[in-house]
Every structure is written in structure tokens, then in C-alpha cells.
Design an enzyme around this catalytic site. Structure first.
Site, PDB file in Angstrom:
ATOM      1  N   TYR A 130       9.170  10.098 -16.546  1.00 17.88           N
ATOM      2  CA  TYR A 130      10.173  10.987 -15.818  1.00 17.88           C
ATOM      3  C   TYR A 130      10.882  12.066 -16.766  1.00 17.88           C
ATOM      4  CZ  TYR A 130       9.211   7.478 -12.491  1.00 17.88           C
ATOM      5  OH  TYR A 130       8.558   6.688 -11.434  1.00 17.88           O
ATOM      6  N   HIS A 141      -3.576  -0.779   4.113  1.00 12.39           N
ATOM      7  CA  HIS A 141      -2.658  -0.059   3.652  1.00 12.39           C
ATOM      8  C   HIS A 141      -2.659   1.388   3.526  1.00 12.39           C
ATOM      9  CE1 HIS A 141       1.498  -0.293   1.809  1.00 12.39           C
ATOM     10  NE2 HIS A 141       1.202   0.680   1.144  1.00 12.39           N
ATOM     11  N   ALA A 142      -1.711   2.304   4.119  1.00  7.87           N
ATOM     12  CA  ALA A 142      -1.961   3.596   4.433  1.00  7.87           C
ATOM     13  C   ALA A 142      -2.022   4.285   2.861  1.00  7.87           C
ATOM     14  CB  ALA A 142      -0.784   3.904   5.196  1.00  7.87           C
ATOM     15  N   HIS A 172       4.434  10.314   6.735  1.00  2.00           N
ATOM     16  CA  HIS A 172       4.779  10.175   5.031  1.00  2.00           C
ATOM     17  C   HIS A 172       3.341  10.625   4.534  1.00  2.00           C
ATOM     18  CE1 HIS A 172       5.548   7.801   1.505  1.00  2.00           C
ATOM     19  NE2 HIS A 172       4.328   7.590   1.698  1.00  2.00           N
ATOM     20  N   GLU A 173       2.179   9.868   5.242  1.00  2.00           N
ATOM     21  CA  GLU A 173       0.979  10.330   4.539  1.00  2.00           C
ATOM     22  C   GLU A 173       0.458  12.015   4.544  1.00  2.00           C
ATOM     23  OE1 GLU A 173      -0.207   8.073   2.865  1.00  2.00           O
ATOM     24  OE2 GLU A 173       0.859   6.451   3.610  1.00  2.00           O
ATOM     25  N   HIS A 216       2.024  13.743   1.629  1.00  5.97           N
ATOM     26  CA  HIS A 216       1.297  13.703   0.341  1.00  5.97           C
ATOM     27  C   HIS A 216       0.087  14.807   0.453  1.00  5.97           C
ATOM     28  CE1 HIS A 216       2.761  10.025  -1.438  1.00  5.97           C
ATOM     29  NE2 HIS A 216       2.434   9.079  -0.161  1.00  5.97           N
ATOM     30  N   GLU A 238       6.261  10.749  -3.024  1.00  4.01           N
ATOM     31  CA  GLU A 238       6.655   9.875  -1.599  1.00  4.01           C
ATOM     32  C   GLU A 238       7.634  10.442  -0.803  1.00  4.01           C
ATOM     33  OE1 GLU A 238       4.787   7.346  -1.337  1.00  4.01           O
ATOM     34  OE2 GLU A 238       3.844   7.335  -3.266  1.00  4.01           O
ATOM     35  N   HIS A 246       1.731  -3.228  -3.389  1.00  5.93           N
ATOM     36  CA  HIS A 246       1.819  -2.807  -4.469  1.00  5.93           C
ATOM     37  C   HIS A 246       1.830  -3.595  -5.757  1.00  5.93           C
ATOM     38  CE1 HIS A 246       2.991  -0.399  -1.337  1.00  5.93           C
ATOM     39  NE2 HIS A 246       2.887   0.745  -1.863  1.00  5.93           N
ATOM     40  N   ARG A 264       8.809   4.666  -7.620  1.00  5.59           N
ATOM     41  CA  ARG A 264       8.664   6.009  -7.036  1.00  5.59           C
ATOM     42  C   ARG A 264       9.467   5.886  -5.565  1.00  5.59           C
ATOM     43  NH1 ARG A 264       2.314   5.665  -7.222  1.00  5.59           N
ATOM     44  NH2 ARG A 264       3.001   5.691  -9.358  1.00  5.59           N
ATOM     45  N   TYR A 265       9.317   4.732  -4.768  1.00  3.48           N
ATOM     46  CA  TYR A 265       9.897   4.494  -3.486  1.00  3.48           C
ATOM     47  C   TYR A 265      11.296   4.680  -3.587  1.00  3.48           C
ATOM     48  CZ  TYR A 265       4.845   3.669  -2.587  1.00  3.48           C
ATOM     49  OH  TYR A 265       3.567   3.574  -2.577  1.00  3.48           O
TER      50      TYR A 265
HETATM   51  O1  X8Z Z   1       3.235   2.154   0.330  1.00  4.56           O
HETATM   52  C1  X8Z Z   1       3.547   3.017   0.989  1.00  4.56           C
HETATM   53  C2  X8Z Z   1       2.984   4.358   1.966  1.00  4.56           C
HETATM   54  C3  X8Z Z   1       1.771   4.629   1.023  1.00  4.56           C
HETATM   55  S1  X8Z Z   1       2.308   5.360  -0.440  1.00  4.56           S
HETATM   56  C4  X8Z Z   1       2.601   3.701   3.073  1.00  4.56           C
HETATM   57  N1  X8Z Z   1       5.089   2.796   1.231  1.00  4.56           N
HETATM   58  C5  X8Z Z   1       5.900   1.980   0.655  1.00  4.56           C
HETATM   59  C6  X8Z Z   1       5.628   0.472   1.311  1.00  4.56           C
HETATM   60  O2  X8Z Z   1       4.885   0.331   2.256  1.00  4.56           O
HETATM   61  O3  X8Z Z   1       5.859  -0.496   0.677  1.00  4.56           O
HETATM   62  C7  X8Z Z   1       6.075   3.899   1.936  1.00  4.56           C
HETATM   63  C8  X8Z Z   1       7.391   3.106   1.808  1.00  4.56           C
HETATM   64  C9  X8Z Z   1       7.308   2.181   0.813  1.00  4.56           C
HETATM   65 ZN    ZN Z   2       3.193   7.336  -0.316  1.00  2.41          ZN
END
Ligand code: X8Z
Ligand code: ZN
Length: 614
Positions: free
Chosen positions: A223, A353-354, A383-384, A387, A411, A513, A522-523
Site C-alpha cells: 500500500y 465464486h464470481a 462489480h465484475e 474490474h 474492488e 477467500h 481490499r474489500y
Molecule cells: O469476492 C468478491 C467479488 C469478486 S472480487 C464477487 N466480493 C467479496 C465477497 O464476495 O466476499 C465482493 C464483495 C466482497
Molecule cells: Zn472483485
């Protein structure tokens, strides 16, 4: 030990997905690879960087294709490919990172220094350089990934996948059934425990080899400031926003108590995690029908609007794309539509998972998302695409700069766009009729729905990486993985599991994750930044009404300025990028606080006389 570099990572999470599956046909050290000896002059550093960038670009496309094939078709052979390419990619990046360390004390132009520092951070999980370590690490990470993505549970007499379960968690209100779904899904993660502990050992050894204290410190070094300063920044931001969470928690618990009663939702206890409308209690917006502000006007239900208008996964994606093109960005290439995966295939396992991809680092853009027709997935597709549009905006940069200003920026792009989905916008795209626009008396409801999505998320995001930082630095040992997880969940989120958990379980692994080693800070940063972007955009547009009603749909001036920030990629420290769009150089919770200020007043009134906290 080496001085801590002042930099961030060289890969958005999408690219990391590709890194997690690194492969190449080139032999490491073959033509064009970076020289690793000779005097450490500025000129040598420049040559080193050029060769490294060329090698990484070459590898990245191959890795991307292997990762894509695995992600869209999980089987024995794609696992084999993923494992092998990931191991080779890790070895190459460790070689490049340790070679870069040779220039730690060399004076050189700022741009070369930035790239040298980026090379030291170009991996999420480093392996030690001893023979076989990278392979062992990849074997473990691939097994963890597949266990997560192929997980199914027996529920009500049939096999149910996670994406279906996620929808059910948002609609089912029977506490016994919620508990069953929650418990069965968490059982899927139990077998990950030993692999996870071994993975931590190996990756920590790799991080130490590269001069970091541990993997968590390495992640925090991404960072543009020392890791310890970044940790303090996070504390500062949470301090700004915590009062909002405390009010939301208090309000929600009281309303859930009205539905479920004192036995299921006692008023002096943390809230049961399975009652919050989401598998991880990270987004409570599906609770809206239970917690809607009383007296105020009801609002519309976006899921219903989408269903009634017969939206499909493709038309949801087209609608999201249209928001970006309305800001002046070019349409997605035809290959996006030919190659993306927008629904769960019936005949094979995939990673549902997207994610968003840029396979060739130029314009082979794709989304992989098992889209369902509901409000949450409508947000997610915005969101996607954020990116993807970011990736394309910075594709003229040198390879090491083809990345977000920091990972929170990556993000935040699409979420910022999704904040513009206001009632007026829904009218503009013919989803809502003019006379259905909720009046001002519905503002608390509109804000409540957003708060359930955005405010509830903050302590969850902190929990995920607080847990990992402490696992990586040894404060949490494997014999306390689960206990420590729930201590943090209780402390930050004020929630508790629906039944007793013990160390035969591995509840952190039930979150994508963690099983897939995607850093989560990051989120948290994204949820702060997206409100800064939004407030700045609305100011640029001259918006004068309540902030949450503003939409910059169709505003090309805003789009142009936004694009200027996106085009910078990672070429400058992130405060420069933030300044380019918002005029400020600090991440700050102020914009989010101002957005929710009217709701805060409402919640404080509602909570008067209640005992808040847990
Ligand atoms: O993982 C994601 C995206 C892909 S970068 C769908 N998100 C986090 C999650 O699902 O836990 C978006 C918000 C938080
Ligand atoms: Zn994302």
C-alpha cells in the site's frame, strides 16, 4: 533482513487467480529472463526490470488460460495443469523477487525503483527456494481450492451447491433450517484444516526468504507505505465507521427479536450468524423485509423488478455494460460475449465464486459468474465489469503497472458504479415506472437497504484478515484456529455460531477467500473508497439532492475524469490516483458517514432505551 519496500502488489485479485495457476512453456531462465548477477547499478536494475516484465507478460497469458480452463471445468486433468503451472509461476516470481532484492541499496530513477519494489511483491503466497517447495505448496492450494468449489451438501433430501445455498440463506426464515444449511456448509471446510496449517508454514518460510517477517506483513506492504502504518490506517478507518455498525447491529437485533423471540434472538447476546440472511453474515440486505423501517413508505424489490421484466444473465450483463458505455467507455469486445461464463453449467464442476479476467492483459476480457436473477447478482455483475473496464483502461501501461492503484481500488470501481443504481436510474432503464419512485419519506428504507449491504460488511472484512494476519504471525496457532475465528467474529461483528464449534471444524475455510488465499483487506478498503468515488462523482455532476439519490448515469464528463484515474493503473502511488479523481490523497470514512448520516439519526432514535452492544 531487507528493508521493507514501500509498495503494493503487482496483481489484481483476478491476476492472482491466474497466478494461482501459473504455467509456461518457457523454461525459467531461458531467453529474455532477468540476469541475476553482476554489479547492482541503476542500469543493471533497468535491464533487470525490462527482462522481468517481458517474462511476466509471457507467463501471465499462459497462466491465465490454464486458470480459466480449471475455473470453468474442475477435473483431475485441469487440477494437474493448475498445480504444475502454479508451481512454475511461483518459482519464477520468487526468483524475480529475490533477484530484485539485489538492488535494495542502488540509487535509481523513481520509476525503476517502483518496478523493482513491485517485483518483490508480485506473489500472494511465496514458496521457499528449496527443491520441491513450490510444488508442495501448489498441491495444497489446489486441493483447498477444489474442496471449496466442488463442495455440496445434503439438504432436504437432495444435493445442493453453494450458489443455491446462498440464495436459500437469503430467503429461508425457519431458524432450524437455516442452522442446518449453515452447519452442513461449514462441515465442507473441516477437511481443509491440516492443509491450511502446512500451507501457512511453507508460505511463511517463503516470505522470510524474501525478507518479510511473515506472509501477513508481505500483504500489508502493498500500500505504498510501511506495513505498520497501513495497519494503523485500517484502525483509523474502522474507528470512523464503527459507530454506524454498532447502531445497525443494535437496530437489527431488536427487529430480529420481534420476529424470532427471546430464545432465538436474546437481546443481550451476539446475533446468531445463520439468521443474518447470508452464509457468512457479511451482507444483511436480504433481511430487508424483516427490518424495514416502520411507518416509512415501502420501496420496490429489485429482485422482483428483474424477474418481472424477464431479465436473463445475459441481459443483466448487458444492462451493467450500458452503465459504463453511458460514461463514454467503449463496448466490451465480442470475445467477451463468446468466452465468458455467465451461468452454472450442469455437466461439470466450476468455480462459481464470481471473478473477472483479462487473459491476454490487453482485451481478452471475461467474466465468470453463476448469475441468478436477483438484486445481489445484479450488483455483482456491475462489480465484475468494474474490474474489466479498469483492466482495459490501464492496458497501455507497462506490464507491472497493469494493475489497480491498490487492490482496494480494483474492488471499488464496479461497486461505485452500482451505488448509482438509484430509483431514478431504474426509471431511466425502464425497470421502474416514474410513479413508483419512492417519495422522500422512503429515504430511511432506501438507506437501510444499503446499510445492510455496506455497513454490515465492514467488521466482517476486518475479521477475515485479522484472523489471517494473526495466523501468519503465529499469534493464532493451528490448535486455536476455530476458537480464535469465533473470538474475532464476536469481537468485531457481534455474532455467534448457531451451535458449539470445536477444533475438529475449520470454519474460516468455509469462506472462498480463505480457502483460495485471496487477501481480504481490499474489500474493506473498497467499501470506504467507493463512497469517496461516489461523492466526488456526484459533486462533479453538480448533484444537489440527498447523496444516495444521485446517479451519474450518462455523464461523460464524470466518465472522462474517472477514466483518467483508471488509466493510471499502478503507475503512481495510490494517493496520486485518488487525488486525480477525488481531489484528496487520503482514504477516508467521511464520505460513507455523510451518505448514511440521515439513517444514523433514525437508528439512534429507534435504539433509544435499548441496551446496545454484546
Ligand atoms: O469476492 C468478491 C467479488 C469478486 S472480487 C464477487 N466480493 C467479496 C465477497 O464476495 O466476499 C465482493 C464483495 C466482497
Ligand atoms: Zn472483485
Amino acid at each position: 533482513m531487507l528493508a521493507k519496500p514501500l509498495l503494493r502488489m503487482a496483481a489484481s485479485w483476478i491476476a492472482i487467480a491466474a497466478f494461482a495457476a501459473c504455467a509456461t512453456t518457457t523454461t525459467p531462465g531461458a531467453t529474455g529472463s532477468a540476469p541475476s548477477d553482476g554489479p547492482a547499478t541503476a542500469e543493471a536494475a533497468q535491464q533487470y526490470v525490462e527482462a522481468a516484465e517481458a517474462e511476466l507478460l509471457r507467463r501471465s497469458e499462459y497462466e491465465g488460460r490454464v486458470a480459466w480452463v480449471y475455473n470453468t471445468n474442475i477435473n483431475y486433468d485441469t487440477e494437474w495443469l493448475l498445480q504444475r503451472t502454479d508451481a512454475e509461476g511461483t518459482e519464477a516470481r520468487v526468483r524475480l523477487a529475490s533477484g530484485a532484492a539485489r538492488f535494495a541499496d542502488t540509487e535509481m530513477p523513481a520509476d525503476t525503483r517502483r518496478k523493482i519494489d513491485l517485483l518483490r511483491l508480485a506473489l500472494t503466497l511465496p514458496a521457499p527456494q528449496r527443491e520441491g517447495a513450490a510444488s508442495q505448496l501448489s498441491e495444497i492450494t489446489t486441493r483447498l481450492a477444489s474442496t471449496y468449489s466442488t463442495g455440496r451438501i445434503d439438504y432436504q433430501g437432495r444435493q445442493v451447491t453453494l450458489d443455491e445455498l446462498e440464495t436459500l440463506m437469503g430467503t429461508e426464515r425457519n431458524p432450524a433450517r437455516l442452522e442446518e444449511m449453515w452447519t452442513e456448509w461449514h462441515a465442507v471446510a473441516a477437511p481443509m484444516r491440516q492443509d491450511y496449517a502446512r500451507m501457512v508454514e511453507i508460505a511463511n518460510e517463503g516470505a522470510r526468504d524474501l525478507g518479510f517477517e511473515d506472509v501477513g506483513q508481505m500483504w500489508l506492504s502493498n500500500y505504498d507505505m510501511p506495513a505498520a502504518d497501513m495497519e494503523r490506517e485500517v484502525e483509523r478507518l474502522w474507528g470512523q465507521l464503527q459507530p454506524f455498525y454498532e447502531q445497525l447491529h443494535c437496530y437489527t437485533r431488536a427487529r430480529l427479536n420481534q420476529t424470532y423471540g427471546d430464545t432465538v434472538v436474546p437481546l443481550d447476546q451476539p446475533i446468531r450468524a445463520d439468521l443474518l440472511g447470508n452464509m457468512w453474515a457479511q451482507d444483511w440486505s436480504t433481511l430487508m423485509p424483516l427490518v424495514r423501517p416502520q411507518g416509512g413508505r415501502a420501496t420496490y424489490d429489485t429482485t422482483q423488478l428483474l424477474t418481472r421484466a424477464r431479465y436473463t444473465p445475459v441481459s443483466m450483463t448487458e444492462t451493467a455494460e450500458r452503465f459504463y458505455t453511458s460514461l463514454g467507455m467503449a463496448e466490451l469486445p465480442d470475445t467477451f460475449w463468446e468466452r465468458s461464463l455467465l451461468t452454472r453449467p450442469r455437466d461439470r464442476d466450476v468455480v462459481c465464486h464470481a471473478s473477472a479476467w483479462d487473459i491476454d492483459n490487453v482485451e481478452d476480457l471475461r467474466v465468470k459468474q453463476c448469475i441468478q436473477i436477483n438484486a445481489e447478482h445484479f450488483q455483482t455483475i456491475h462489480h465484475e465489469l468494474g474490474h474489466n473496464f479498469y483492466q482495459r483502461a490501464y492496458n497501455q501501461q507497462p506490464f507491472l503497472y497493469r494493475n489497480g492503484a491498490n487492490d482496494g481500488f480494483h474492488e471499488a470501481i464496479g461497486d461505485f458504479i452500482a451505488l448509482n443504481i438509484t430509483p431514478q436510474y431504474l426509471v431511466d432503464i425502464n425497470l421502474l415506472r416514474e410513479n413508483q419512485i419512492p417519495p422522500a419519506s422512503a429515504d430511511n428504507s432506501l438507506l437501510m437497504e444499503r446499510a445492510l449491504e455496506k455497513i454490515s460488511f465492514l467488521p466482517f472484512a476486518l475479521t477475515v484478515d485479522q484472523w489471517r494476519w494473526q495466523v501468519f504471525d503465529g499469534r493464532i496457532t493451528p490448535d486455536r484456529y476455530n476458537a480464535a475465528w469465533w473470538e474475532l467474529r464476536e469481537r468485531y461483528q457481534g455474532i455467534r455460531p448457531p451451535n458449539a464449534r470445536d477444533e475438529t471444524m475449520f470454519d474460516p475455510g468455509a469462506k472462498y477467500h480463505i480457502a483460495n488465499n485471496v487477501p481480504y483487506l481490499r474489500y474493506f478498503l473498497s467499501f470506504v473508497l467507493q463512497f469517496q468515488f461516489y461523492e466526488a462523482a456526484c459533486q462533479q455532476a453538480g448533484w444537489e439532492g440527498p447523496l444516495h439519490r444521485c446517479t451519474v448515469y450518462g455523464n461523460r464528463e464524470v466518465g472522462e475524469r474517472f477514466n483518467r484515474m483508471m488509466e493510471m493503473g499502478a503507475s503512481r502511488p495510490w494517493p496520486d490516483a485518488l487525488e486525480a479523481f477525488t481531489g484528496t490523497r487520503q482514504m477516508d470514512g467521511g464520505a460513507m458517514s455523510r451518505y448514511f448520516a440521515p439513517l444514523m439519526t433514525y437508528m439512534q432514535e429507534q435504539n433509544r432505551g435499548r441496551t446496545c452492544g454484546w
